[in-house]
Design an enzyme around this catalytic site. Structure first.
Site, PDB file in Angstrom:
ATOM      1  N   ILE A  39     -19.790  20.768  -6.469  1.00 47.39           N
ATOM      2  CA  ILE A  39     -20.715  19.349  -6.107  1.00 47.39           C
ATOM      3  C   ILE A  39     -22.125  19.124  -6.688  1.00 47.39           C
ATOM      4  O   ILE A  39     -22.395  18.155  -6.600  1.00 47.39           O
ATOM      5  CB  ILE A  39     -20.836  20.147  -4.718  1.00 47.39           C
ATOM      6  CG1 ILE A  39     -19.557  19.893  -4.416  1.00 47.39           C
ATOM      7  CG2 ILE A  39     -21.353  18.608  -3.955  1.00 47.39           C
ATOM      8  CD1 ILE A  39     -18.670  19.466  -4.363  1.00 47.39           C
ATOM      9  N   GLU A  40     -22.981  20.613  -7.094  1.00 47.64           N
ATOM     10  CA  GLU A  40     -24.129  20.511  -7.077  1.00 47.64           C
ATOM     11  C   GLU A  40     -24.386  19.439  -8.858  1.00 47.64           C
ATOM     12  O   GLU A  40     -25.737  18.963  -9.641  1.00 47.64           O
ATOM     13  CB  GLU A  40     -25.196  21.306  -7.114  1.00 47.64           C
ATOM     14  CG  GLU A  40     -25.100  22.046  -5.773  1.00 47.64           C
ATOM     15  CD  GLU A  40     -26.503  21.264  -5.545  1.00 47.64           C
ATOM     16  OE1 GLU A  40     -26.596  20.711  -5.630  1.00 47.64           O
ATOM     17  OE2 GLU A  40     -26.718  21.098  -3.942  1.00 47.64           O
ATOM     18  N   SER A  41     -23.778  20.230  -9.817  1.00 48.04           N
ATOM     19  CA  SER A  41     -23.676  19.780 -11.169  1.00 48.04           C
ATOM     20  C   SER A  41     -22.681  19.173 -12.183  1.00 48.04           C
ATOM     21  O   SER A  41     -22.753  19.437 -13.141  1.00 48.04           O
ATOM     22  CB  SER A  41     -23.991  21.243 -11.643  1.00 48.04           C
ATOM     23  OG  SER A  41     -23.878  22.038 -11.192  1.00 48.04           O
TER      24      SER A  41
END
Length: 425
Positions: A128-130
């Site tokens: 989700i982050e990167s």
């Protein structure tokens, strides 16, 4: 915060940043997971499947399946989660790219999460982050797989220097991110949804939203909180990915359930003599900013199956081989502090490189300095220039061009000066 990127044919923004503010204090001890509205044991159907196939996580062949059988969060029928599930299902190529990127890192991340007895769902956060891009860099200066901001990295003792950025190192960043999640879990009284939301937007914003709902007599569960849209979508993205994996409704291309990488300690400063050989490691060592000059890095990351050969190569690296180093002649007005500042090293490092016992230097004296390339130039941005155009012109990657110049944006300004390192090899 979102970080836009292209994944195959997918042109969708999925990335949001980590928390913007440093925590007030560290937890005194590791929290114990407890049930709450956001943490519920998987449903009976999954338990029945496990009963038929009583394999331990370590006995599975695929890391994704190792995650699947340990998923704890309950399914959600919330519209935001269902909308994200639908998006994933209409973009099957997305998980192919994710698995390719995650392959070197996922086993390590999963193992670290398990060792701390944390919910296995946290191992999905880099998705989700990167999008599992270790070199990802956002416009808010968050960086790496876990999109750590400079303030969070500093608080959790991740080293960031002109030569090394531990946020882009899988070992350093994973440790810090999980330290942060443990802190947030305790800060939010054992509610993982609140903790995960706070990782994205900051604990202050989530605490304010909770306090506001309490004052108004409203529910304080995550879906009832008034939060920025990026955070409102952040938790549903994680829940959607977890539900698809748990129920095997989407193909997650297999990743071998075995250690893929190893670390080799590095002491002092090394400029690696065999550039071609060490270029093979560049994709595993985004934290080493000025490759192949390894300075300030506590270790380098190597493929596990090549650990012995790289260990030998590193051991045979002569500490007095300065063939790859720049030679500098001391001029009038020079001092160690001035030279160190110009070349982005510390006075202590400069003295170590040159075996100097004092701070005294003389005009005409020869010093050696770390230099990662055969040529270092200052490029002045012209009208019509772009990062892609400049990177192509000098045969370097856009990622390194941005990293060398501490750029979080993709746009350039006319007249702006960029540092470019060029290798003749």
């Amino acid at each position: 915060m979102f970080l836009n990127r292209f994944l195959g044919l997918v042109v969708v923004s999925l990335i949001v940043t980590g928390c913007q503010t440093a925590p007030e204090s560290l937890p005194e001890k590791k929290p114990t997971i407890k049930a709450n509205p956001g943490t519920v044991v998987a449903e009976a159907k999954t338990a029945q499947v496990d009963a038929v196939t009583p394999l331990k996580p370590s006995e599975l062949d695929d890391v994704w399946q190792r995650i699947r059988i340990q998923l704890q969060f309950s399914d959600s029928s919330h519209p935001d989660v269902q909308k994200r599930i639908a998006w994933y299902l209409t973009h099957p190529n997305y998980m192919e790219e994710i698995s390719r990127r995650a392959a070197p890192y996922l086993y390590h991340i999963v193992t670290e999460v398990e060792n701390r007895d944390l919910p296995i769902e946290l191992a999905l956060m880099p998705l989700i982050e990167s999008d599992f891009d270790a070199s990802a860099y956002s416009h808010k200066h968050a960086s790496g797989l876990w999109q750590l901001t400079p303030s969070i990295a500093k608080y959790f003792k991740v080293k960031i220097t002109p030569w090394y950025d531990g946020r882009q190192d899988v070992v350093d960043s994973t440790r810090a991110a999980l330290d942060f999640m443990e802190y947030l879990y305790k800060r939010f009284d054992g509610d993982w949804y609140h903790a995960i939301a706070a990782y994205n937007i900051g604990e202050g914003r989530v605490l304010q939203a909770i306090a506001r709902n309490k004052k108004q007599g409203k529910s304080t569960d995550f879906f009832s909180l008034k939060l920025p849209s990026q955070t409102k979508q952040y938790v549903p993205k994680l829940l959607a990915a977890a539900q698809l994996l748990k129920h095997q409704k989407m193909i997650f291309p297999a990743i071998k359930n075995e250690q893929a990488i190893a670390t080799l300690p590095v002491t002092g400063a090394v400029i690696l003599a065999d550039k071609a050989k060490w270029q093979e490691l560049e994709e595993l060592n985004h934290g080493v900013i000025r490759y192949p000059a390894v300075i300030d890095a506590p270790h380098i990351v190597v493929p596990k199956d090549q650990q012995a050969s790289y260990q030998t190569l590193l051991a045979n690296q002569k500490s007095n081989d300065y063939s790859q180093w720049q030679h500098y002649t001391v001029k009038r007005g020079d001092s160690l502090s001035v030279i160190a500042k110009n070349y982005k090293v510390t006075v202590s490092q400069l003295k170590t490189f040159n075996n100097l016992k004092t701070n005294t230097i003389r005009i005409g004296q020869k010093l050696i300095l770390p230099q990662l390339a055969d040529q270092q130039i200052e490029y002045k941005v012209k009208s019509g220039d772009s990062l892609w155009k400049i990177a192509k012109q000098y045969k370097v990657s856009i990622t390194k061009l941005k990293q060398w110049n501490n750029l979080s944006r993709d746009s350039l300004r006319v007249g702006e000066k960029l540092t470019v390192f060029i290798s003749n090899s």
